[in-house]
Design a protein around this motif. Structure first.
Motif: not given
Length: 283
Positions: A80-87, A162-168, A192-196
């Motif tokens: 659901q988080a992916r569908l809501d574009r939280d990432y 996004p509320s969360i940034l995934l970096m691989d 600056q963004t406060g993103t997790t």
């Protein structure tokens, strides 16, 4: 908020396992993973090659599903988080479209979402200002250095706030000097963004420099063997890399990877510090 009054975790992972079935039989990539990540944290996953850290990142991003256990993001399922574009996701390769300008590459997720032209242009400009590439908006990827291409990729990943940034392993292909500059850039953008941020890396110094916490993983099947709080003051600069505490934390992460607990760093001497500097990165 939770019942205790603490902020709800952005990521909550409980009892997660991941198994892959193939011609050679079943492989267990992850086992018994429990992890919570608070809002605004910068968490690095580190471990030997093949330990499942990228798989864990993909589970958080709903790019693959757990074989057992649960992954919750912003209080809902990962799907659901992916569908809501939280990432927002940044991979090792920038994955930019060569036929689109820098502006058009950053605009892509906004186009897909149906954001209007004027609003889209304002958001793209803000993101290019954030990564300090506004002068290159009309350039194409082949005209940029590797570090600049990754900054475009980061701008695109942040375009939808996004509320969360995934970096691989986003800087794994860069030379050491560029990598250090990119570390400073990512720290600035994060503040600056406060993103997790959840960040996969093989580099111990990189993990220590960037992170609020370093999650140390074991060889396959990947387990979390230790979570190390990084208490270096921010903002972190080139001078941070010369401090005794920085080298102590590098040693602590390295010895955790080796299955040992580091001491307090006293009495290690110059030879130990030089060895820490020389070893630099994991497998």
């Amino acid at each position: 908020m939770t019942e205790s009054g603490a902020p709800q975790p952005v990521v909550s992972i409980a009892g997660v396992e991941k198994r892959f079935d193939g011609a050679g039989g079943r492989t267990t990539a992850l086992e018994g993973i429990d992890l919570t990540i608070a809002p605004g944290e910068f968490v690095s996953l580190i471990g030997p090659s093949g330990c499942g850290k990228s798989t864990l990142l993909r589970l958080i991003g709903d790019l693959t599903a757990p074989s057992a256990g649960t992954v919750t993001v912003n209080g809902k399922t990962a799907r659901q988080a992916r569908l809501d574009r939280d990432y927002g996701i940044v991979f090792q390769a920038p994955v930019l479209f060569d036929w689109r300008s820098v502006h058009a590459n950053v605009a892509l997720p906004l186009e897909v979402k149906g954001v209007s032209g004027a609003d889209r242009d304002r958001r793209v400009k803000a993101m290019l200002d954030l990564v300090e590439l506004h002068e290159f908006a009309r350039h194409y990827p082949y005209q940029l250095s590797g570090g600049m291409q990754q900054r475009v990729s980061i701008a695109r990943a942040l375009a939808l706030e996004p509320s969360i940034l995934l970096m691989d392993e986003p800087f794994g292909a860069l030379d050491e000097m560029t990598r250090e500059r990119m570390n400073s850039e990512v720290q600035r953008i994060w503040q600056q963004t406060g993103t997790t941020v959840v960040f996969v890396t093989h580099s111990i110094p990189e993990a220590v420099f960037l992170s609020s916490k370093v999650v140390v993983m074991s060889p396959r099947p990947g387990r979390i063997v230790r979570v190390i709080d990084v208490d270096l003051p921010r903002p972190r600069t080139d001078d941070t890399r010369e401090t005794a505490r920085y080298f102590q934390l590098i040693t602590e992460v390295r010895e955790s990877l080796r299955g040992k607990r580091a001491g307090n760093g006293e009495g290690r001497g110059v030879a130990s510090v030089e060895r820490t500097m020389a070893e630099g990165a994991v497998g």
